[in-house]
Design a protein around this motif. Structure first.
Motif, PDB file in Angstrom:
ATOM      1  N   GLN B 407       0.836  -1.196   0.000  1.00  0.00           N
ATOM      2  CA  GLN B 407       0.000   0.000   0.000  1.00  0.00           C
ATOM      3  C   GLN B 407       0.867   1.241   0.000  1.00  0.00           C
ATOM      4  OE1 GLN B 407      -3.210   0.502   2.791  1.00  0.00           O
ATOM      5  NE2 GLN B 407      -4.212  -1.353   2.058  1.00  0.00           N
ATOM      6  N   THR B 408       0.642   2.085  -0.987  1.00  0.00           N
ATOM      7  CA  THR B 408       1.456   3.277  -1.152  1.00  0.00           C
ATOM      8  C   THR B 408       0.706   4.494  -0.627  1.00  0.00           C
ATOM      9  OG1 THR B 408       2.352   2.258  -3.118  1.00  0.00           O
ATOM     10  CG2 THR B 408       2.746   4.596  -2.855  1.00  0.00           C
ATOM     11  N   PHE B 409       1.398   5.295   0.171  1.00  0.00           N
ATOM     12  CA  PHE B 409       0.802   6.517   0.703  1.00  0.00           C
ATOM     13  C   PHE B 409       1.677   7.707   0.364  1.00  0.00           C
ATOM     14  CE2 PHE B 409      -0.469   3.091   3.544  1.00  0.00           C
ATOM     15  CZ  PHE B 409      -1.836   3.269   3.617  1.00  0.00           C
ATOM     16  N   GLU B 410       1.060   8.837   0.162  1.00  0.00           N
ATOM     17  CA  GLU B 410       1.784  10.101   0.025  1.00  0.00           C
ATOM     18  C   GLU B 410       2.598  10.274   1.318  1.00  0.00           C
ATOM     19  OE1 GLU B 410       2.083  13.866   1.610  1.00  0.00           O
ATOM     20  OE2 GLU B 410       0.058  13.074   1.800  1.00  0.00           O
ATOM     21  N   PHE B 411       3.778  10.896   1.209  1.00  0.00           N
ATOM     22  CA  PHE B 411       4.744  10.828   2.303  1.00  0.00           C
ATOM     23  C   PHE B 411       4.238  11.365   3.644  1.00  0.00           C
ATOM     24  CE2 PHE B 411       8.944  10.767   4.173  1.00  0.00           C
ATOM     25  CZ  PHE B 411       9.428   9.602   3.620  1.00  0.00           C
ATOM     26  N   GLY B 412       3.570  12.516   3.614  1.00  0.00           N
ATOM     27  CA  GLY B 412       3.048  13.099   4.865  1.00  0.00           C
ATOM     28  C   GLY B 412       2.074  12.154   5.552  1.00  0.00           C
ATOM     29  N   THR B 413       1.212  11.534   4.744  1.00  0.00           N
ATOM     30  CA  THR B 413       0.241  10.583   5.274  1.00  0.00           C
ATOM     31  C   THR B 413       0.957   9.357   5.820  1.00  0.00           C
ATOM     32  OG1 THR B 413      -1.243  11.317   3.535  1.00  0.00           O
ATOM     33  CG2 THR B 413      -1.840   9.289   4.673  1.00  0.00           C
ATOM     34  N   LEU B 414       1.944   8.868   5.067  1.00  0.00           N
ATOM     35  CA  LEU B 414       2.677   7.675   5.478  1.00  0.00           C
ATOM     36  C   LEU B 414       3.300   7.876   6.864  1.00  0.00           C
ATOM     37  CD1 LEU B 414       3.878   4.869   4.759  1.00  0.00           C
ATOM     38  CD2 LEU B 414       5.817   6.069   3.747  1.00  0.00           C
ATOM     39  N   LEU B 415       3.981   9.026   7.039  1.00  0.00           N
ATOM     40  CA  LEU B 415       4.649   9.270   8.319  1.00  0.00           C
ATOM     41  C   LEU B 415       3.643   9.298   9.467  1.00  0.00           C
ATOM     42  CD1 LEU B 415       7.270  11.944   7.272  1.00  0.00           C
ATOM     43  CD2 LEU B 415       7.654   9.537   7.801  1.00  0.00           C
ATOM     44  N   ALA B 416       2.508   9.933   9.239  1.00  0.00           N
ATOM     45  CA  ALA B 416       1.488   9.995  10.294  1.00  0.00           C
ATOM     46  C   ALA B 416       1.039   8.589  10.676  1.00  0.00           C
ATOM     47  CB  ALA B 416       0.304  10.838   9.819  1.00  0.00           C
ATOM     48  N   LYS B 417       0.870   7.730   9.670  1.00  0.00           N
ATOM     49  CA  LYS B 417       0.414   6.372   9.936  1.00  0.00           C
ATOM     50  C   LYS B 417       1.490   5.549  10.661  1.00  0.00           C
ATOM     51  CE  LYS B 417      -2.943   5.991   6.186  1.00  0.00           C
ATOM     52  NZ  LYS B 417      -4.100   5.566   7.005  1.00  0.00           N
ATOM     53  N   LEU B 418       2.753   5.748  10.269  1.00  0.00           N
ATOM     54  CA  LEU B 418       3.838   4.982  10.884  1.00  0.00           C
ATOM     55  C   LEU B 418       4.017   5.386  12.346  1.00  0.00           C
ATOM     56  CD1 LEU B 418       6.492   4.995   8.022  1.00  0.00           C
ATOM     57  CD2 LEU B 418       4.803   3.242   8.572  1.00  0.00           C
ATOM     58  N   LYS B 419       3.905   6.681  12.601  1.00  0.00           N
ATOM     59  CA  LYS B 419       4.021   7.154  13.981  1.00  0.00           C
ATOM     60  C   LYS B 419       2.918   6.556  14.843  1.00  0.00           C
ATOM     61  CE  LYS B 419       5.898  11.776  13.609  1.00  0.00           C
ATOM     62  NZ  LYS B 419       5.596  13.139  14.027  1.00  0.00           N
ATOM     63  N   ALA B 420       1.721   6.512  14.266  1.00  0.00           N
ATOM     64  CA  ALA B 420       0.588   5.973  15.009  1.00  0.00           C
ATOM     65  C   ALA B 420       0.719   4.457  15.175  1.00  0.00           C
ATOM     66  CB  ALA B 420      -0.708   6.306  14.286  1.00  0.00           C
ATOM     67  N   GLY B 421       1.585   3.838  14.393  1.00  0.00           N
ATOM     68  CA  GLY B 421       1.801   2.403  14.539  1.00  0.00           C
ATOM     69  C   GLY B 421       0.717   1.551  13.911  1.00  0.00           C
ATOM     70  N   GLU B 422       0.071   2.084  12.860  1.00  0.00           N
ATOM     71  CA  GLU B 422      -0.982   1.324  12.182  1.00  0.00           C
ATOM     72  C   GLU B 422      -0.427   0.164  11.371  1.00  0.00           C
ATOM     73  OE1 GLU B 422      -3.355   3.465   9.424  1.00  0.00           O
ATOM     74  OE2 GLU B 422      -3.707   5.102  10.815  1.00  0.00           O
ATOM     75  N   HIS B 423       0.836   0.267  11.006  1.00  0.00           N
ATOM     76  CA  HIS B 423       1.415  -0.635   9.998  1.00  0.00           C
ATOM     77  C   HIS B 423       1.969  -1.902  10.637  1.00  0.00           C
ATOM     78  CE1 HIS B 423       4.566   1.453  12.029  1.00  0.00           C
ATOM     79  NE2 HIS B 423       5.495   0.727  11.459  1.00  0.00           N
ATOM     80  N   PRO B 424       1.896  -3.052   9.935  1.00  0.00           N
ATOM     81  CA  PRO B 424       2.633  -4.234  10.367  1.00  0.00           C
ATOM     82  C   PRO B 424       4.107  -4.125   9.953  1.00  0.00           C
ATOM     83  CG  PRO B 424       0.868  -4.806   8.801  1.00  0.00           C
ATOM     84  CD  PRO B 424       0.995  -3.333   8.792  1.00  0.00           C
ATOM     85  N   ALA B 425       4.370  -3.543   8.779  1.00  0.00           N
ATOM     86  CA  ALA B 425       5.735  -3.392   8.278  1.00  0.00           C
ATOM     87  C   ALA B 425       5.735  -2.274   7.252  1.00  0.00           C
ATOM     88  CB  ALA B 425       6.211  -4.686   7.624  1.00  0.00           C
ATOM     89  N   GLU B 426       6.921  -1.651   7.053  1.00  0.00           N
ATOM     90  CA  GLU B 426       6.965  -0.573   6.066  1.00  0.00           C
ATOM     91  C   GLU B 426       8.318  -0.540   5.371  1.00  0.00           C
ATOM     92  OE1 GLU B 426       7.973   0.463   9.112  1.00  0.00           O
ATOM     93  OE2 GLU B 426       9.444   2.052   8.809  1.00  0.00           O
ATOM     94  N   PHE B 427       8.369   0.181   4.280  1.00  0.00           N
ATOM     95  CA  PHE B 427       9.625   0.493   3.598  1.00  0.00           C
ATOM     96  C   PHE B 427      10.048   1.902   3.990  1.00  0.00           C
ATOM     97  CE2 PHE B 427      10.172  -2.195  -0.547  1.00  0.00           C
ATOM     98  CZ  PHE B 427      10.449  -3.294   0.235  1.00  0.00           C
ATOM     99  N   MET B 428      11.329   2.061   4.314  1.00  0.00           N
ATOM    100  CA  MET B 428      11.859   3.376   4.659  1.00  0.00           C
ATOM    101  C   MET B 428      13.283   3.503   4.161  1.00  0.00           C
ATOM    102  SD  MET B 428      10.706   6.000   6.187  1.00  0.00           S
ATOM    103  CE  MET B 428       9.024   6.220   5.708  1.00  0.00           C
ATOM    104  N   GLY B 429      13.806   4.702   4.223  1.00  0.00           N
ATOM    105  CA  GLY B 429      15.192   4.961   3.872  1.00  0.00           C
ATOM    106  C   GLY B 429      15.616   6.232   4.571  1.00  0.00           C
ATOM    107  N   TYR B 430      16.925   6.495   4.629  1.00  0.00           N
ATOM    108  CA  TYR B 430      17.356   7.739   5.276  1.00  0.00           C
ATOM    109  C   TYR B 430      18.685   8.229   4.709  1.00  0.00           C
ATOM    110  CZ  TYR B 430      20.945   5.369   8.140  1.00  0.00           C
ATOM    111  OH  TYR B 430      22.054   4.695   8.547  1.00  0.00           O
TER     112      TYR B 430
END
Lengths: 306, 529
Positions: B407-430
């Motif tokens: 599931q692909t999310f626009e970045f601002g939305t993605l970060l909000a969801k990851l912070k909230a811990g909705e996800h089982p797993a995600e792709f990230m980079g830094y």
């Protein structure tokens, strides 16, 4: 006439109220928060809370909406969260290039679309008709981000005729305007063709032909004018579509404009700016449609407004 | 800590920032004049270094302003606006001796009063500074001790202090211009740098002109004013258009998108520099508070089930290297043993671990446990190389009976969801410059507010990270970082996938380009043939 205008302009009030309410709700219900986007992901919770309070984002949504309305009525759209400049200033700077692009595309689309539509409808050889219909299908199906890049590759990179990055000036307007106009022209061509074909079957056209009026005159004088009403309606609706389509074309051609500003505003959850842009575009849409209603009367004297 | 957090904002912006290695010097005679055209996908929010939150503004401030000190091409601190500096024994009072031959672009004098006013403005709550304000740390007091001496007193020792002072957003702004211009300062900034602000055409370009009075360059570049007349930053949102514009010669320098690297290398027309990104380009991160990845055996099984080289070759077209741990070789503190230490592709082990965790193949071949199928959603951002990599991982996991939905999310939305811990797993980079990044990803204080998207509360990991931030002995710090890397791999919080190589193409007429290890192009010595 005056009563009609007054009534239509009064309708603007509920329309804009609805539009602002819908945008406001959509923006606020989307995940993501302007303050975290502005302060960075690592801002301390107290900084976030402080800035939210300063921007009034900690108030209930209803209060925020009413405050926005109260200011907007007095002509104050607030300040952009991202750039911290007044929203009016941002929009005033970006509106003209978008209007120029949309108008240029509209003129191109109307000229090309109506010419192609009439030619197809009046063509004696079916092959001409089919060819035009086929071309419009291509024009309709090509997404602008793709056709825009193809035009850049062909005319800027391979042939070197037109600049890619230069902004301002007529030369820089050609490719974006063509890209934006293509799908609109295709729709107009199809509507014109259908409408002219229908009018050509009317009794008065047969009468005109029976009188011995030349086919050319029949098509352009007698048929086209009556066929234009649906074309005009579509063209007017398209104008708003062109402003929306400018979002993509402005990005592909790196043109400044309202479309790109809107995208940035939405991605950074810049509520005041996004709200302001929607308000401006919605008002434009309403005004264009009032204008079109007036033109109907010119095209068809039977149409009267009370 | 707040400062490091603010600095690390760059990480999340995920911009392909210029992170370069030093380029060779050319020995021809520099010619003055001409215009250097750079490009950015993003438009700055403001050019006020103390109010900006965008990475591209930080980049531009390197040219418009000077900081008290800076770093040479090896990363050592060298004088800039300060000739020298010293710190009191308790680490609380920093004293800087300032240059006395500097003036701002508006002609106003540079002195201790100006530095004091500039820093105090950055710290003032009225400025609402997203980044600059926290760079200086817990400042108690800034005092001008004479015309060209400034002392900064801290409330407590602050290890990143000197490093933060080299950040472009810590540049000294002209207090007179701030006073005169008010809110307009962000659209016409005034600093002391080699280039001065000339024009900003919204959504189109920003133009800086050569500062002819510039005689206070740091020792990394030549002493006088820069050679080129103008530096123009074009704002072009579409990367394909950027490439076309570069090929047509309308841009001087371009960070190449992966899709165009091979083709442009093949033309042999441009100088192309490459360097390994300072950061892990892509990793899969597990939310350890959610099924099925709350079970470490399942996490480990997945890490054995993914064949990373295919992900690299197909997802990234092979333009990088396979990643093993939380730090890449391009960041100091990287432990080389991690390559051997990290789990390898091993279908046997993966299957055994899954079976041990209770996941058995069902009638359709897909794994299930207590009647529930093994399926999860991978949260990701709309980045081409990530999407392609996700598809490879998806097919690799399917072979083990694991169903992964992307599931692909626009970045601002993605970060909000990851912070909230909705996800089982995600792709990230830094992207980051120091190993302190592990604090942002793994310290439990960042759960829900920062980058700790694994939502892993682990006192052992926390204390290792805290130790790494206190330790001043570099050798001991290396050991701590090694332990952290091993521990993160042991706990399988991530499956690091790849780190990309960045490619920068430069037109053949651009001479004297120097790149800084902190990720920017030094323009003082650049000239055009």
């Amino acid at each position: 006439m005056r009563a009609f205008l007054t009534r239509r302009l009064l309708l603007l009030v509920p329309t804009l109220l609805g539009v602002t309410l819908a945008t406001f709700l959509m923006l606020h219900l989307t995940p993501g928060d302007p303050v975290t986007i502005m302060l960075g992901e690592f801002a301390s919770a107290s900084d976030v809370a402080r800035l939210r309070a300063e921007l009034g984002l900690d108030r209930p949504i209803v209060v925020q909406y009413l405050k926005f309305l109260g200011r907007a009525v007095r002509g104050d759209l607030g300040s952009s969260i991202r750039s911290r400049r007044p929203v009016q200033e941002e929009i005033a700077e970006r509106l003209p290039p978008t209007m120029v692009l949309a108008l240029a595309a509209q003129v191109l689309a109307v000229c090309a679309g109506i010419t192609a539509g009439v030619t197809a409808a009046a063509a004696r050889r079916p092959s001409v008709d089919s060819a035009i219909v086929a071309v419009t299908l291509v024009g309709l199906s090509m997404p602008t981000f793709w056709s825009g890049l193809l035009l850049i590759l062909l005319f800027s990179l391979t042939l070197g005729w037109l600049p890619i990055t230069a902004s301002g000036g007529l030369r820089a307007l050609i490719l974006p305007a063509v890209t934006l106009a293509a799908p609109a022209a295709a729709v107009l061509a199809r509507v014109t063709r259908a409408s002219v074909l229908e009018v050509l079957r009317q009794d008065y056209v047969r009468t005109a032909r029976a009188k011995g009026v030349s086919e050319r005159l029949v098509v352009y004088r007698h048929a086209l004018r009556n066929a234009l009403i649906p074309v005009l309606t579509v063209a007017a609706l398209q104008f708003a579509g062109l402003v929306a389509g400018a979002v993509i074309v402005e990005s592909v051609f790196s043109r400044p404009g309202l479309g790109r500003l809107a995208v940035t505003a939405i991605l950074s959850r810049d509520f005041p700016l996004a709200q302001g842009i929607v308000l401006v575009v919605a008002s434009m849409y309403v005004f264009v449609n009032v204008g079109v209603d007036l033109v109907y009367g010119v095209l068809d004297p039977r149409i009267r407004y009370q | 800590m707040a400062a490091a957090r603010a600095l690390a904002r760059i990480v999340v912006l995920l911009l392909l920032f210029l992170t370069l290695v030093p380029l060779p010097l050319t020995h021809a005679q520099p010619q003055p004049g001409g215009e250097l055209a750079l490009v950015s996908t993003e438009e700055p929010d403001t050019l006020d270094p103390q109010k900006t939150g965008t990475a591209v503004t930080g980049l531009l401030m390197r040219y418009l302003g000077d900081t008290l000190l800076t770093k040479d091409l090896k990363g050592s601190y060298i004088p800039a606006l300060a000739r020298s500096w010293s710190v009191s024994g308790d680490g609380l009072t920093w004293t800087f001796q300032l240059r006395n031959d500097v003036k701002f672009h508006d002609g106003s004098p540079f002195n201790a009063q100006a530095v004091k006013a500039s820093i105090e403005r950055a710290l003032s709550p009225d400025t609402m500074s997203p980044i600059a304000g926290s760079l200086f740390g817990p400042v108690a007091d800034v005092q001008a001790a004479g015309d060209f001496t400034i002392t900064i007193k801290l409330k407590e020792p602050f290890a990143p202090f000197l490093d933060n002072l080299t950040d472009p957003r810590a540049m000294i702004v002209s207090p007179q211009a701030v006073r005169d211009l008010g809110d307009k300062f962000g659209r016409s900034p005034v600093g002391t740098g080699p280039f001065k602000f000339q024009e900003w055409r919204s959504a189109d370009r920003i133009i800086f002109a050569r500062n002819p009075d510039y005689t206070w360059a740091p020792s990394t570049v030549h002493a006088g004013p820069p050679f080129v007349d103008r530096v123009v930053l074009r704002i072009m949102p579409e990367s394909a258009a950027q490439v076309a514009a570069f090929e047509r010669g309308e841009l001087s320098v371009l960070a190449l998108p992966p899709t165009d690297v091979r083709r442009l290398q093949g033309t042999n027309k441009y100088t192309i520099y490459s360097f390994l990104r300072k950061g892990v380009g892509l990793f899969m991160e597990f939310n350890v508070t959610k099924e099925p990845f709350s079970d470490i055996r399942v996490r480990r099984a997945v890490s054995h089930a993914i064949e990373k080289n295919s992900v690299l070759q197909i997802g990234l077209e092979g333009l990088g290297e396979v990643a093993s741990g939380p730090l890449p070789p391009s960041i100091w503190g990287y432990w080389d043993g991690i390559k051997e230490y990290a789990p390898k592709y091993d279908p046997g082990k993966a299957k055994a671990l899954l079976a041990e965790a209770g996941w058995q193949p069902g009638p359709d071949g897909m794994l299930q446990k207590d009647g529930k199928p093994f399926s999860f959603v991978l949260y990701t951002a709309p980045i081409d190389t990530w999407t392609r990599s996700a598809q490879i991982v998806q097919s690799q996991l399917r072979a083990f009976g694991i169903s992964m939905e992307i599931q692909t999310f626009e970045f601002g939305t993605l970060l909000a969801k990851l912070k909230a811990g909705e996800h089982p797993a995600e792709f990230m980079g830094y992207t980051y410059t120091s190993p302190d990044i592990v604090q942002l990803w793994f310290h439990s204080s960042n759960i829900g507010t920062g980058l700790a998207f694994s939502h892993n509360k682990d006192s052992k990991l926390d204390s290792l990270i805290e130790a790494s931030r206190r330790e001043t002995d570099q050798g001991k710090r290396l050991t701590i970082y090694r332990d952290i890397q091993k521990y993160v791999v042991d706990q399988v919080l991530w499956v690091p996938l790849w780190t990309n190589t960045n490619y920068i193409a430069v037109q053949p007429n651009v001479q004297g380009a120097k790149t800084h290890p902190d990720g920017f192009l030094l323009l003082n010595d650049v000239w055009l043939k």
